[in-house]
Design a protein around this motif. Structure first.
Motif, PDB file in Angstrom:
ATOM      1  N   ARG A 116       0.839  -1.204   0.000  1.00  0.00           N
ATOM      2  CA  ARG A 116       0.000   0.000   0.000  1.00  0.00           C
ATOM      3  C   ARG A 116       0.877   1.257   0.000  1.00  0.00           C
ATOM      4  O   ARG A 116       0.618   2.211  -0.729  1.00  0.00           O
ATOM      5  N   SER A 119       2.400   1.716  -3.477  1.00  0.00           N
ATOM      6  CA  SER A 119       1.480   2.157  -4.534  1.00  0.00           C
ATOM      7  C   SER A 119       1.104   3.622  -4.328  1.00  0.00           C
ATOM      8  O   SER A 119       0.976   4.366  -5.293  1.00  0.00           O
ATOM      9  N   THR A 122       4.019   5.753  -5.546  1.00  0.00           N
ATOM     10  CA  THR A 122       4.042   5.824  -7.006  1.00  0.00           C
ATOM     11  C   THR A 122       2.975   6.785  -7.502  1.00  0.00           C
ATOM     12  O   THR A 122       3.225   7.654  -8.336  1.00  0.00           O
ATOM     13  N   ARG A 123       1.792   6.643  -6.935  1.00  0.00           N
ATOM     14  CA  ARG A 123       0.680   7.457  -7.388  1.00  0.00           C
ATOM     15  C   ARG A 123       0.955   8.937  -7.135  1.00  0.00           C
ATOM     16  O   ARG A 123       0.546   9.788  -7.915  1.00  0.00           O
ATOM     17  N   GLN A 154      -7.772   4.300   3.163  1.00  0.00           N
ATOM     18  CA  GLN A 154      -8.880   4.504   2.222  1.00  0.00           C
ATOM     19  C   GLN A 154     -10.098   5.140   2.878  1.00  0.00           C
ATOM     20  O   GLN A 154     -11.172   4.551   2.934  1.00  0.00           O
ATOM     21  N   GLU A 181      -9.120  14.098  -8.290  1.00  0.00           N
ATOM     22  CA  GLU A 181      -9.174  12.680  -8.571  1.00  0.00           C
ATOM     23  C   GLU A 181      -9.840  11.922  -7.407  1.00  0.00           C
ATOM     24  O   GLU A 181     -10.644  11.012  -7.624  1.00  0.00           O
TER      25      GLU A 181
ATOM     26  N   PRO B   3      -1.817  -5.528  -6.653  1.00  0.00           N
ATOM     27  CA  PRO B   3      -1.598  -4.135  -6.261  1.00  0.00           C
ATOM     28  C   PRO B   3      -0.742  -3.382  -7.270  1.00  0.00           C
ATOM     29  O   PRO B   3      -0.900  -2.183  -7.438  1.00  0.00           O
ATOM     30  N   THR B   7      -1.413   0.313  -8.956  1.00  0.00           N
ATOM     31  CA  THR B   7      -0.395   1.349  -8.877  1.00  0.00           C
ATOM     32  C   THR B   7      -0.219   2.041 -10.220  1.00  0.00           C
ATOM     33  O   THR B   7      -0.210   3.257 -10.317  1.00  0.00           O
ATOM     34  N   GLY B  10      -3.106   4.179 -11.280  1.00  0.00           N
ATOM     35  CA  GLY B  10      -3.155   5.368 -10.428  1.00  0.00           C
ATOM     36  C   GLY B  10      -2.153   6.412 -10.878  1.00  0.00           C
ATOM     37  O   GLY B  10      -2.452   7.580 -10.989  1.00  0.00           O
ATOM     38  N   GLU B  39      -7.989   3.173  -5.905  1.00  0.00           N
ATOM     39  CA  GLU B  39      -7.350   3.085  -4.585  1.00  0.00           C
ATOM     40  C   GLU B  39      -8.230   3.649  -3.477  1.00  0.00           C
ATOM     41  O   GLU B  39      -8.257   3.132  -2.373  1.00  0.00           O
TER      42      GLU B  39
END
Lengths: 319, 307
Positions: A116, A119, A122-123, A154, A181, B3, B7, B10, B39
């Motif tokens: 998590r 990610s 990265t986002r 979340q 977003e 996941p 990623t 996203g 996400e």
């Protein structure tokens, strides 16, 4: 399931002699964005701190996702995310470690917390800085990490307390894009800001707060309509023509304009004034470098509501 | 769901959003990208638990203790504070004062090392208050409080991490002492008992630095208060000099000082001699300190957080 993600009634909070909130009512429908707009010290942060269970109100009550913020604080904490200058990350940890820690605190396994964290990094384009201590981050990177930190769980409801204060314009636009977003994916957002354009750009509804009271609320358009005027702004290329331009505008708009900073501006003009001014200036051979007729800005709204202009003061990251 | 795939989509959504966000309007491209960035899509929540289960609270405490310890990796200077400083103290006192106080450095080492370990333990507790104050003033504490975690786990995590640091400093000083010629005159069991006694005392003494950490304006003041208060307390004790050499009026004060009592207990457990009485008095002091300062600290913390 309640339709109101956030509902507050008569919130009062005093700090010693100071009354930070003097009876605030708020209502944020699920999936919408409320912009809480006001100058420094208006009570915005106090309201967010109450709604995020950090402090208890002296009077009034508030429910978040149907849970009372005082009696059912633990349930509220399970549905919210908080991003503010006072709810920061650990500067001595890396970005990855910060997000991993929050994941662990929320009960995720090591593997889940790590994936998590990765990610989100990265986002939010923090991959390259993932293993650097966050005290080395730039202001924009810090805000992105703060936002990422509030999203680990979340949350359905997100508080953004002055998310872009102190950021440069580019970092600001980046953060706006991220916020849009989130909103598009269904998150309910309570946004506080002292920037009128920010509330205008992001919020479905705006509550204007001043001296601990909500002094106006509604959609950005409705608020602008309350002032209901257009402003004509003319800047002559040669400052020596200012008086001549002012005379033209006085004649055509039917009121004495304001002359300031090399510009002539007249409030509350009709739509027919602009072409008339253009024709006259053309005839008189006066060149202009700026000529606009703009709808009321939220600055105008604020001025009309409080009798004083908003002067967004640059605040430090630490209160 | 994988996941890594989430990623990627996203990240694309962010870039697309960033590129088209200069205007006020949201483009359709933005919207569809955002829809794929699942996400943050809120899952429908079943009935939420009303409180934190104990097992979860303990896990949160360990996660926060991990956090305090991993900080050191990025700030090696902090390690210097409770490694280099005590080593310097030990070596300086031993070779500068040893001959004058005890006739030889070997005799002085046997007398002074247990007390030095006690003194260092007290100084290390200041980091609990220092770290807590940093969290309070820099805003990390509020981030933690807005999370659905046990209210006591941030503090418990700090104190747990502190116990690890304490154990490390004791091992360091004892190890260095042995290299310099210190001989343990008791059994390994006695040494373990000394560890346990010192850690128990550190636990109770931490409440004093927690109180300072809550009251102080910034982390620098915590260190200033902490060290200023600790120097007289540790020096007006029998850590460095036998109490018989001090003026008669000072001796009752030195004998009553819990630092002297705990040092006596540590000497008994490491070198040999009376153990039970000083150990019991040390535990009594630990209980008394906790009884006074734990409620005061919690009260002060509640007060600070409500303001």
């Amino acid at each position: 399931m309640t339709a109101e993600a956030i509902y507050a009634e008569g919130l009062v909070k005093r700090f010693g002699e100071t009354t930070a909130l003097a009876g605030v009512d708020l209502s944020v429908p699920t999936g919408s964005v409320l912009g809480l707009l006001g100058p420094n010290g208006a009570g915005k942060t106090t309201a967010v701190r109450i709604l995020s269970t950090l402090i208890a109100p002296d009077a009034g009550r508030a429910r978040v996702a149907g849970h009372d913020v005082v009696r059912d604080a633990h349930r509220v904490r399970q549905v919210i995310g908080l991003t503010g200058q006072y709810a920061s990350v650990d500067e001595k940890l890396t970005g990855l470690e910060n997000l991993f820690l929050i994941g662990r605190l929320l009960g995720k396994s090591r593997a889940d917390a790590r994936s998590r964290a990765r990610s989100l990094l990265t986002r939010f384009r923090l991959d390259d800085a993932a293993t650097r201590a966050t005290k080395t981050y730039s202001g924009g990177m810090r805000r992105r990490l703060d936002l990422a930190a509030s999203l680990v769980g979340q949350p359905r409801i997100l508080y953004l307390d002055e998310p872009t204060t102190g950021l440069d314009p580019r970092a600001r636009l980046e953060l706006w894009a991220l916020i849009r977003e989130l909103v598009d994916s269904g998150t309910t957002v309570l946004l506080t800001t002292q920037y009128l354009d920010e509330a205008d750009a992001l919020a479905d509804d705006i509550a204007v707060i001043d001296h601990g009271r909500v002094i106006a609320s509604g959609s950005p358009e409705a608020l602008k309509a309350r002032v209901g005027s257009r402003t004509l702004v003319v800047r002559p290329e040669n400052p020596a023509h200012l008086d001549a331009v002012a005379a033209v505008v006085t004649e055509l708009a039917g009121a004495a304009p304001e002359v300031e900073g090399g510009r002539v501006s007249a409030a509350a003009v009709g739509t027919d004034v602009l072409p008339a001014v253009v024709r006259r200036l053309d005839r008189d051979g006066i060149a202009v470098s700026e000529l606009v007729l703009r709808g009321a800005s939220l600055d105008d709204v604020f001025l009309a509501l409080t009798g004083q202009p908003t002067v967004p003061t640059e605040t430090d990251d630490e209160p | 769901m994988n996941p890594e795939r989430g990623t990627d989509s996203g990240a694309n959504a962010v870039r697309a959003g960033g590129a088209s966000s200069d205007g006020g309007a949201r483009s359709d491209a933005d919207r569809s990208n955002a829809a794929r960035a699942d996400e943050t899509a809120a899952p429908p929540a079943p009935e939420l638990p009303a409180r934190v289960p104990l097992a979860a609270a303990l896990q949160q405490t360990l996660a926060l203790a991990w956090r305090s310890l991993v900080q050191i990796r990025h700030n090696p200077w902090e390690l210097g504070d409770y490694s280099i400083q005590p080593v310097l103290f030990l070596v300086l006192f031993l070779y500068v004062f040893g001959g004058a106080v005890a006739g030889s450095t070997d005799d002085y080492l046997a007398f002074m090392l247990p007390g030095m370990i006690v003194m260092n333990m007290l100084f290390v507790t200041v980091y609990v208050g220092h770290g807590l104050n940093t969290d309070l003033t820099r805003g990390f504490f509020d981030r933690l409080r807005a999370l659905p975690i046990a209210r006591w786990s941030p503090l418990a995590g700090r104190i747990t991490a502190d116990l690890v640091k304490q154990a490390w400093s004791i091992v360091l000083l004892l190890g260095l002492g042995i290299i310099l010629g210190f001989r343990v005159g008791t059994s390994p069991l006695h040494v373990l008992a000394m560890f346990a006694l010192l850690l128990a005392f550190a636990l109770s003494f931490s409440w004093i630095t927690v109180l300072i950490g809550v009251i102080a304006r910034d982390p620098e003041h915590v260190q200033l208060f902490g060290f200023t208060a600790l120097f007289p307390v540790t020096f007006v004790s029998n850590v460095f000099v036998p109490v018989e050499t001090m003026p008669a009026w000072l001796q009752p004060l030195v004998n009553a000082n819990p630092v002297s009592i705990l040092s006596d207990a540590a000497r008994g457990l490491l070198v040999g001699g009376a153990v039970l009485q000083p150990a019991l008095w040390s535990l009594a002091w630990a209980l008394a300190l906790t009884a006074v300062f734990a409620p005061l600290s919690v009260f002060a913390l509640r007060r600070r957080l409500s303001g």
